[in-house]
Design a protein around this motif. Structure first.
Motif: not given
Length: 111
Positions: A102-108, A91-100
């Motif tokens: 979202i951050l990459i998409v928001s930066i782009i 669950y934590l790995k999935t959450l971390l990947i989802a946050v990353l």
């Protein structure tokens, strides 16, 4: 030794998870402990309900400890925290990947 006579003597019930059944039964056979089991519906329970003689309770306790098996009674359900820990890590790995992502998409998008 599987014996239906166990149900008609002083006994207790023990629920053993499917993943531990082979080891548990082989140890019962190895030490000559009589038992009877009922397979539970797969969607209702996570294992098999064993009927074991009260006189064998100490042997069974030692057997469970020696083989690091998790079993529970009808009144006290014991969770296998090792399995829950694996799910929490996933669950934590999935959450971390989802946050990353979202951050990459928001930066782009902000560029």
């Amino acid at each position: 030794m599987k014996s239906s006579e166990v149900k008609f003597q002083n006994h207790f019930k023990l629920d053993v998870p499917f993943k531990d059944i082979i080891i548990f039964e082989s140890e019962l056979e190895k030490y000559g402990i009589q038992y009877y089991y009922e397979e539970n519906e797969p969607f209702i329970s996570d294992g098999v309900k064993y009927f074991l003689l009260d006189s064998d309770r100490e042997k069974i306790d030692q057997l469970l400890l020696r083989n690091d098996l998790i079993a529970s009674t009808e009144t006290i359900h014991v969770s296998d925290y090792r399995e829950e820990r694996k799910i929490q890590k996933l669950y934590l790995k999935t959450l971390l990947i989802a946050v990353l992502i979202i951050l990459i998409v928001s930066i782009i998008v902000s560029l």
